[in-house]
Design a protein around this motif. Structure first.
Motif, PDB file in Angstrom:
ATOM      1  N   LEU A 466      69.129  38.505  76.105  1.00  0.00           N
ATOM      2  CA  LEU A 466      70.584  38.679  76.097  1.00  0.00           C
ATOM      3  C   LEU A 466      71.326  37.440  75.584  1.00  0.00           C
ATOM      4  CD1 LEU A 466      70.871  40.511  79.516  1.00  0.00           C
ATOM      5  CD2 LEU A 466      71.551  41.455  77.289  1.00  0.00           C
ATOM      6  N   VAL A 467      70.618  36.330  75.498  1.00  0.00           N
ATOM      7  CA  VAL A 467      71.283  35.085  75.098  1.00  0.00           C
ATOM      8  C   VAL A 467      71.694  35.157  73.630  1.00  0.00           C
ATOM      9  CG1 VAL A 467      70.985  32.602  74.771  1.00  0.00           C
ATOM     10  CG2 VAL A 467      70.043  33.723  76.805  1.00  0.00           C
ATOM     11  N   GLY A 468      72.959  34.914  73.385  1.00  0.00           N
ATOM     12  CA  GLY A 468      73.457  34.933  72.011  1.00  0.00           C
ATOM     13  C   GLY A 468      73.450  36.304  71.378  1.00  0.00           C
ATOM     14  N   ALA A 469      73.268  37.344  72.218  1.00  0.00           N
ATOM     15  CA  ALA A 469      73.247  38.703  71.681  1.00  0.00           C
ATOM     16  C   ALA A 469      74.561  38.985  70.975  1.00  0.00           C
ATOM     17  CB  ALA A 469      73.028  39.704  72.816  1.00  0.00           C
ATOM     18  N   PRO A 470      74.502  39.687  69.869  1.00  0.00           N
ATOM     19  CA  PRO A 470      75.733  39.925  69.111  1.00  0.00           C
ATOM     20  C   PRO A 470      76.663  40.887  69.838  1.00  0.00           C
ATOM     21  CG  PRO A 470      73.900  41.127  68.121  1.00  0.00           C
ATOM     22  CD  PRO A 470      73.337  40.327  69.250  1.00  0.00           C
ATOM     23  N   ARG A 471      77.673  40.332  70.505  1.00  0.00           N
ATOM     24  CA  ARG A 471      78.725  41.160  71.099  1.00  0.00           C
ATOM     25  C   ARG A 471      80.002  41.021  70.317  1.00  0.00           C
ATOM     26  NH1 ARG A 471      78.588  42.207  76.921  1.00  0.00           N
ATOM     27  NH2 ARG A 471      80.722  41.451  77.005  1.00  0.00           N
TER      28      ARG A 471
END
Ligand SMILES: [Mn+2]
Ligand SMILES: [Mn+2]
Lengths: 474, 474
Positions: A466-471
């Protein structure tokens, strides 16, 4: 400040007051909402939040208001609206609306409080938190603790009726009712949104404050506030780190201890994740160990279990893991007995959670410690804030951690007794870990633990993904 | 709380203290930083911010600290670090570092303050803001205002040396030095980022709180906080609206009054934009009128101009525009003289800005009103917070607005004198406007106005184009 009607039906507050009245056998009690607190001058105030006891029994954030009553006869005393309120603060709920929405018998001007009190032969109260409110309360009710420093709030010696009121309120608030749990679950959902946004906003080159901003924005969007000063830091070894100006570097772990205040009800959640999205083997090893301690402790949450035993269980898991990793030598049980685990886990495994993030800490250890129990003197366990037998409806945090704290590991007095147990060379290999904590909010039910924060990922791989996941597209 | 070194070089604070010393002709003065303020129990505090006077002369947020001195000999008295601080709050700046970074002669334990005071024959002070600090200050220094309600802070009657100190501090803080302006410009830049993010986050179906979250996240990412309770509302006619739970509907205007606190220095900015990204003709007409008033007032900011005349200038522009639109009948000058404009513009055109968003309001009107000047009694102008002749380095807000406030327009006492001047039928056509305000932070320089917030778009077309602009992919 305009006053809004409470978030839940009047029956919620009527029922709580009526349960209190029964516990007090009809004796009257008075609760103070607390005042607006100036930030840098009188008209520039901190965001108002009513004192928790008042909030529990009324549901309203009403600066300066007072709840007084007994039996079925409860009344709120408050300052009447000013003539120019409609211009400056807009339409408030009317007193009729507030009376109906809180279910009190009547709402009366504060000016009538003195006379109402004079008609009673004494009334029980709990020390208000805000110094200004406390001073007014003390002079109004003839209590000796008006001049005390509010830092001593929890250590005020309560006598007679006040002590009975404290016990009655603690009994009620210890075991959450269904309406409380509804808001506590909403608060946990706010925390979930915040932590996911924080993980997504993490990348090397940003600052701690960018992640903190992303987390708190999710709270704000839901009309929630932080329930306590958010901790978002690559220096997790500083337990109450308040600063968030450090840059995020690829090898860092980021520790985020952030919870929301939802209509006054708190969540309290910690997750730790790698800034780069990838764990080093040493980080991963200690992370998995903390997770194991979290799971072992959580599994013990059920009625009748003594909370200190949960703390010791988490400590044992950590000590055993540290032996397996070669950081400690010897027998895990013996290490925990002697307090060696506290070199790396120097705080308690958790605390009560409810309206306050350390619930009812305004009453000191009276809420957290069962009668007859007192704090340990051993380093580490002395910081444990809770030592009761669990009961259904109690909500506690489970928050084991591992920290490499220079102030501890460099302290001869603390480390001396354990120097022979410690392999400092092996420890040195874990220098890329500064602090890891995994904290959940766990409800005690007859069926066992109900983890309100279960939807917030904690498995090492899930978190890393989830780290740096493109949101967003920035 | 760990204490950080100030954000600017020691020379900044040395110079300010030395200018103060000269103004006081060597008489000693004492300033209190103020204490941590509990939110719901002692250990759960509001974000700390030092009292502004202390901050001005030291640059540090240091709970409980005291600055005492005269001439070149200034000292800070503070609580020594606790033994377990390194564990809980991490490494602080050392006293040696803080001494060097603030340029004081020495930092000493608070326990020595009493003796230091006894060696002086009286010392001047200003009333602390936090009630707990105020009480300690009053008892320490033998001032009669210890028991006062802090809401009365500004109305404390200062006598003798205290009054002289107030005048000296006001003289200094009225005209900002270069280091102050550096931080004020950073604060304005934070406000710019916030308002742009707010415009981008606006779209029908969201809530006010979504926009507020987007704005405040930009502050937080920069390590700034809101300088005051953000106002983000589709009910701009409620001047101090604190709530942000309303949904955004396509025909609404959204008013955002949000400023940042950057190392203690404030910005204060209002923009108003259409939720849909498009103005209705009636909204556009009133918006352009407010913008004209903003520009007319801003253009007047230069040394020697009386601020009340700027207020009247903005009022005249608004009255003239309302006559042009047929909402008022008659002569604009006459309308303003009689106060008719206040039916739609019921507040002052602005105030001092600096460390406080209403700078030095803790001293009441002593800072805002020149000696010999007092507040008008006319509705509207009575709310004007500033009536001084401008001087170089003074920073003021310029914030005209137009509001359709039911509580005013339905008030016979307020409207009666102007009923014949008012075309209510014409007014009814503007019902899709509830409140519009355009607020900038304007520095007075020899060369005229320097608008610190000039980079935040205010032209109607420019603003509309930014609403809902794709900054993220959600
Ligand atoms: Mn916790
Ligand atoms: Mn303003």
């Amino acid at each position: 400040m305009s006053v809004l009607v409470p978030p839940q039906p009047a029956a919620v507050y009527v029922s709580r007051r009526s349960r209190l009245s029964r516990a007090l056998a009809g004796e009257p009690a008075i609760f103070f909402a607390g005042d607006l607190v100036p930030r840098n001058y009188a008209a520039n105030t901190y965001p108002y939040r009513a004192h928790s006891h008042f909030l529990y029994f009324t549901g309203v954030h009403w600066p300066g208001a007072v709840l007084l009553g007994s039996g079925d006869g409860w009344e709120i005393f408050a300052a009447p609206p000013a003539p120019d309120d409609p211009l400056w603060i807009g339409p408030s709920a009317t007193w009729d609306e507030l009376q109906a929405a809180t279910g009190v018998r009547k709402i009366r001007p504060l000016g009538e409080l003195r006379t109402a009190l004079d008609s009673l032969r004494g009334v029980a109260t709990l020390p208000a938190v805000h110094p200004r409110t406390r001073a007014r309360q003390a002079s109004l009710l003839g209590r000796p603790w008006g001049a005390h420093d509010e830092a001593e709030s929890g250590t005020v010696a309560l006598a007679g009726k006040d002590a009975e009121l404290a016990e009655a309120v603690i009994s009620l608030r210890l075991q959450h009712d269904a309406p409380a749990l509804e808001l506590l679950r909403q608060s946990a959902e706010g925390a979930r949104a915040g932590h996911l946004a924080g993980m997504a906003a993490t990348r090397p080159g940003r600052r701690e404050s960018d992640v903190r901003a992303a987390i708190e924005a999710e709270f704000a969007a839901r009309g929630m506030t932080p329930a306590y000063g958010s901790i978002v830091t690559v220096h997790g070894e500083v337990l109450h780190n308040e600063h968030s100006h450090h840059p995020l570097r690829a090898g860092d772990l980021l520790l985020a201890d952030c919870g929301a205040d939802c209509h006054g009800w708190a969540s309290d959640v910690t997750r730790t994740w790698p800034v780069s999205g990838a764990w080093s083997p040493t980080q991963r090893a200690l992370y998995d160990l903390v997770l194991q301690a979290n799971q072992d402790a959580t599994a013990m949450v059920r009625p009748g279990v003594r909370y200190r035993d949960i703390h010791l269980r988490a400590s044992l898991t950590l000590a055993r893991g540290l032996v397996d990793l070669g950081i400690f030598r010897g027998d895990p049980e013996g290490l925990v007995e002697r307090g060696a685990h506290a070199l790396f886990f120097p705080h308690g495994v958790g605390h009560l959670l409810g309206l306050d993030v350390h619930d009812m800490e305004d009453l000191g250890d009276r809420a957290g410690y069962a009668p007859g129990r007192a704090r340990s003197r051993q380093f580490g366990t002395c910081y444990l804030r809770l030592d009761r037998d669990l009961a259904p409806g109690m909500l506690v945090t489970i928050e084991p951690g591992l920290y490499l704290v220079p102030a501890i590991l460099g302290d001869r007095a603390l480390c001396g007794p354990f120097e022979a147990d410690l392999d400092r060379e092996r420890l040195a290999a874990y220098a890329d870990v500064r602090g890891i904590r995994i904290e959940d909010d766990v409800l005690c039910t007859e069926a066992g633990p109900d983890v309100l924060t279960a939807a917030i990922p904690r498995d090492a791989d899930a978190v890393a993904a989830l780290v740096g996941a493109p949101r967003d597209a920035d």
